[in-house]
Design a protein around this motif. Structure first.
Motif, PDB file in Angstrom:
ATOM      1  N   PRO A 326      46.142 107.235  70.339  1.00  0.00           N
ATOM      2  CA  PRO A 326      46.149 108.852  70.336  1.00  0.00           C
ATOM      3  C   PRO A 326      45.340 109.517  71.696  1.00  0.00           C
ATOM      4  N   ALA A 327      46.619 110.376  71.897  1.00  0.00           N
ATOM      5  CA  ALA A 327      46.106 111.316  72.964  1.00  0.00           C
ATOM      6  C   ALA A 327      45.441 112.242  72.276  1.00  0.00           C
ATOM      7  N   ASP A 328      43.952 112.375  73.636  1.00  0.00           N
ATOM      8  CA  ASP A 328      43.033 112.974  73.835  1.00  0.00           C
ATOM      9  C   ASP A 328      41.451 112.889  72.752  1.00  0.00           C
ATOM     10  N   ASP A 329      41.293 111.919  72.203  1.00  0.00           N
ATOM     11  CA  ASP A 329      40.830 110.974  70.915  1.00  0.00           C
ATOM     12  C   ASP A 329      39.953 110.042  71.857  1.00  0.00           C
ATOM     13  N   PRO A 330      38.676 110.607  72.205  1.00  0.00           N
ATOM     14  CA  PRO A 330      37.768 109.102  72.183  1.00  0.00           C
ATOM     15  C   PRO A 330      37.545 108.770  71.599  1.00  0.00           C
ATOM     16  N   GLU A 331      37.298 108.765  70.473  1.00  0.00           N
ATOM     17  CA  GLU A 331      36.649 107.473  69.086  1.00  0.00           C
ATOM     18  C   GLU A 331      37.714 106.322  69.445  1.00  0.00           C
ATOM     19  N   ALA A 332      39.376 106.663  69.303  1.00  0.00           N
ATOM     20  CA  ALA A 332      40.129 106.076  69.251  1.00  0.00           C
ATOM     21  C   ALA A 332      40.627 105.291  70.594  1.00  0.00           C
ATOM     22  N   LEU A 333      39.669 106.090  71.776  1.00  0.00           N
ATOM     23  CA  LEU A 333      40.257 104.984  73.101  1.00  0.00           C
ATOM     24  C   LEU A 333      38.976 104.820  73.303  1.00  0.00           C
ATOM     25  N   ALA A 334      37.728 104.537  73.016  1.00  0.00           N
ATOM     26  CA  ALA A 334      35.925 103.652  72.643  1.00  0.00           C
ATOM     27  C   ALA A 334      36.709 102.374  71.294  1.00  0.00           C
ATOM     28  N   ALA A 335      37.190 102.492  70.770  1.00  0.00           N
ATOM     29  CA  ALA A 335      37.132 101.654  69.251  1.00  0.00           C
ATOM     30  C   ALA A 335      38.772 100.317  70.094  1.00  0.00           C
ATOM     31  N   SER A 336      39.498 101.060  70.840  1.00  0.00           N
ATOM     32  CA  SER A 336      40.223  99.657  71.155  1.00  0.00           C
ATOM     33  C   SER A 336      39.785  99.098  73.048  1.00  0.00           C
ATOM     34  N   LEU A 337      38.772  99.510  73.311  1.00  0.00           N
ATOM     35  CA  LEU A 337      38.296  99.316  74.223  1.00  0.00           C
ATOM     36  C   LEU A 337      36.553  97.716  73.812  1.00  0.00           C
ATOM     37  N   ALA A 338      36.403  99.184  72.393  1.00  0.00           N
ATOM     38  CA  ALA A 338      35.823  97.292  72.268  1.00  0.00           C
ATOM     39  C   ALA A 338      36.665  96.139  71.636  1.00  0.00           C
ATOM     40  N   GLN A 339      37.783  97.023  71.035  1.00  0.00           N
ATOM     41  CA  GLN A 339      38.885  95.711  70.782  1.00  0.00           C
ATOM     42  C   GLN A 339      38.637  94.857  71.660  1.00  0.00           C
ATOM     43  N   ILE A 340      39.342  94.582  73.373  1.00  0.00           N
ATOM     44  CA  ILE A 340      39.040  94.975  74.254  1.00  0.00           C
ATOM     45  C   ILE A 340      38.718  93.550  74.538  1.00  0.00           C
ATOM     46  N   ILE A 341      36.983  93.594  74.388  1.00  0.00           N
ATOM     47  CA  ILE A 341      36.005  93.247  74.809  1.00  0.00           C
ATOM     48  C   ILE A 341      35.974  91.454  73.576  1.00  0.00           C
ATOM     49  N   GLU A 342      35.878  92.554  72.068  1.00  0.00           N
ATOM     50  CA  GLU A 342      36.209  91.105  71.281  1.00  0.00           C
ATOM     51  C   GLU A 342      36.755  90.004  71.388  1.00  0.00           C
ATOM     52  N   ARG A 343      38.601  90.742  71.864  1.00  0.00           N
ATOM     53  CA  ARG A 343      39.519  89.943  71.853  1.00  0.00           C
ATOM     54  C   ARG A 343      40.217  89.296  73.924  1.00  0.00           C
ATOM     55  N   TRP A 344      38.861  89.063  74.253  1.00  0.00           N
ATOM     56  CA  TRP A 344      39.392  89.071  75.663  1.00  0.00           C
ATOM     57  C   TRP A 344      39.560  87.826  76.471  1.00  0.00           C
ATOM     58  N   PRO A 345      39.255  86.438  75.086  1.00  0.00           N
ATOM     59  CA  PRO A 345      39.988  85.752  75.808  1.00  0.00           C
ATOM     60  C   PRO A 345      41.281  85.602  75.716  1.00  0.00           C
ATOM     61  N   GLU A 346      41.640  86.176  74.061  1.00  0.00           N
ATOM     62  CA  GLU A 346      42.842  86.182  73.746  1.00  0.00           C
ATOM     63  C   GLU A 346      43.777  87.267  75.224  1.00  0.00           C
ATOM     64  N   MET A 347      43.406  87.817  75.702  1.00  0.00           N
ATOM     65  CA  MET A 347      43.799  89.055  76.771  1.00  0.00           C
ATOM     66  C   MET A 347      43.971  88.230  77.772  1.00  0.00           C
ATOM     67  N   ARG A 348      42.436  87.958  77.977  1.00  0.00           N
ATOM     68  CA  ARG A 348      43.035  87.193  79.517  1.00  0.00           C
ATOM     69  C   ARG A 348      43.916  86.040  79.805  1.00  0.00           C
ATOM     70  N   ASP A 349      44.115  85.400  78.537  1.00  0.00           N
ATOM     71  CA  ASP A 349      45.261  84.113  78.585  1.00  0.00           C
ATOM     72  C   ASP A 349      46.863  85.058  78.721  1.00  0.00           C
ATOM     73  N   ALA A 350      46.588  86.332  77.809  1.00  0.00           N
ATOM     74  CA  ALA A 350      48.415  86.330  77.657  1.00  0.00           C
ATOM     75  C   ALA A 350      48.811  87.991  78.511  1.00  0.00           C
ATOM     76  N   VAL A 351      48.016  87.945  80.145  1.00  0.00           N
ATOM     77  CA  VAL A 351      48.022  88.822  81.480  1.00  0.00           C
ATOM     78  C   VAL A 351      49.784  88.173  82.284  1.00  0.00           C
ATOM     79  N   ASP A 352      49.445  86.653  82.218  1.00  0.00           N
ATOM     80  CA  ASP A 352      50.199  86.358  83.082  1.00  0.00           C
ATOM     81  C   ASP A 352      51.888  86.812  82.327  1.00  0.00           C
TER      82      ASP A 352
END
Length: 379
Positions: A326-352
């Motif tokens: 959601p726009a203008d929602d720091p809590e949601a953005l923070a939660a998504s940043l935390a999600q990326i850290i948690e899922r980093w190996p998966e994200m890293r493998d999918a960037v290609d």
């Protein structure tokens, strides 16, 4: 026997920077030049775009023109608006007579006199719309789009933009065609780092403006830091003249939160900053007609978090490494940043995979060919 004379395209554009619509104008001109056309570009001032256009093979003319800015649509701005309108009419009329173009290509809706003058002089005109604010006043939107009814064809950069035009001025929408932006990237891009050792490196690219939401990134980083995650934010961009107060506010906000924020300023090349980043954020508060920056992040093989609104859904949606919040929602953005850290190996493998999808959707060559077809060789 000599062949037919090359067609002449007269291009009108409202600025000489190197932001989204400026880059798309450059891509369009590269396509026109590659087709063998003579291309003359009218700009209101010199700048980085001017240099790149001449490098691409275009002629550049600097002349006064009416560029519709919000400040002109106020009582205080009306004298300047009328001055620029009359000066621009004369300069445009003389340039059209001197160049004798086969077609006039009008880049963005904020140079409204060009399609009107082309129509009066019996010259084919094509307008390319890069603006859309569905949340804006319908009457104001209709007035902004109205001069472009004089164009013979209108190109728009997203379905969202087309829907906005349809709501404001259905007559224009019926003659409009969606052409998604072409987004260039280096042939080789750096692989994301193997693990998040040290601070999470968060990048924002764009104007330092309340509309674009860089303060949302700082607030989200502060929330993430409160949970124990080290974060570093880089803001790549500058303020408009008169908005220096907002940069001062951002600096105070970062200092008060104890967040490491690098104010990198404007740089023409964004790729070194994307290479150094772990994740790109596109936190716009307001409607975006598209979202080149989000696509550039995906092409750079970096996870992207973007506002779930307007044209950003089309730009950032449908990729395994993008998240819409959601726009203008720091809590949601923070939660998504935390999600990326948690899922980093998966994200890293999918960037290609994400990069391959973006290359297919937004190949510059396809964009140039499509725009050139509509402008120079219409069916």
């Amino acid at each position: 026997m000599t062949g037919p004379s090359p067609r002449t395209v007269l291009v009108a554009h409202p600025g000489a920077e190197m932001f989204g619509s400026d880059r798309m104008l450059l891509e369009s001109v590269i396509g026109f030049v590659a087709s063998g056309a003579r291309v003359v570009v009218a700009l209101p001032a010199r700048g980085m775009l001017d240099v790149e256009l001449r490098r691409a093979g275009a002629e550049v003319v600097i002349l006064p023109m009416l560029v519709l800015r919000k400040v002109l649509l106020t009582p205080r701005g009306l004298p300047t608006l009328f001055r620029d309108m009359f000066r621009g009419l004369g300069a445009t009329w003389r340039l059209v007579g001197r160049v004798r173009p086969d077609v006039v290509y009008v880049s963005t809706i904020i140079v409204p006199q060009w399609p009107l003058i082309a129509r009066v002089r019996g010259i084919r005109a094509v307008s390319h719309v890069h603006e859309a604010e569905a949340s804006g006043n319908r009457l104001v939107n209709a007035l902004l789009y109205l001069p472009h009814l004089a164009a013979h064809r209108t190109l728009v950069n997203s379905r969202f933009s087309l829907d906005t035009i349809t709501h404001a001025l259905p007559q224009l929408a019926r003659r409009s065609v969606v052409v998604y932006n072409g987004v260039a990237s280096p042939q080789l891009t750096a692989t994301p780092r193997r693990s998040i050792d040290g601070p999470l490196r968060v990048l924002y690219i764009g104007r330092l403006s309340p509309r674009k939401g860089p303060d949302v990134v700082i607030d989200a980083a502060a929330r993430l830091a409160q949970s124990g995650q080290d974060v570093r934010v880089t803001l790549l961009g500058a303020v408009f003249a008169g908005y220096e107060w907002f940069e001062d506010d951002l600096r105070r906000r970062a200092a008060d939160a104890g967040i490491d924020v690098v104010f990198a300023g404007f740089h023409q090349s964004i790729w070194p900053f994307l290479e150094d980043a772990d994740v790109l954020t596109v936190p716009s508060r307001v409607d975006e007609p598209f979202g080149n920056t989000a696509v550039e992040g995906i092409l750079a093989r970096r996870p992207v978090i973007a506002s779930d609104s307007s044209g950003l859904r089309e730009a950032a949606g449908g990729y395994p490494t993008s998240i819409l919040v959601p726009a203008d929602d720091p809590e949601a953005l923070a939660a998504s940043l935390a999600q990326i850290i948690e899922r980093w190996p998966e994200m890293r493998d999918a960037v290609d995979d994400s990069r391959r999808i973006a290359l297919d959707r937004h190949a510059p060559e396809q964009y140039r060919s499509t725009v050139t077809g509509h402008v120079i060789d219409p069916t």
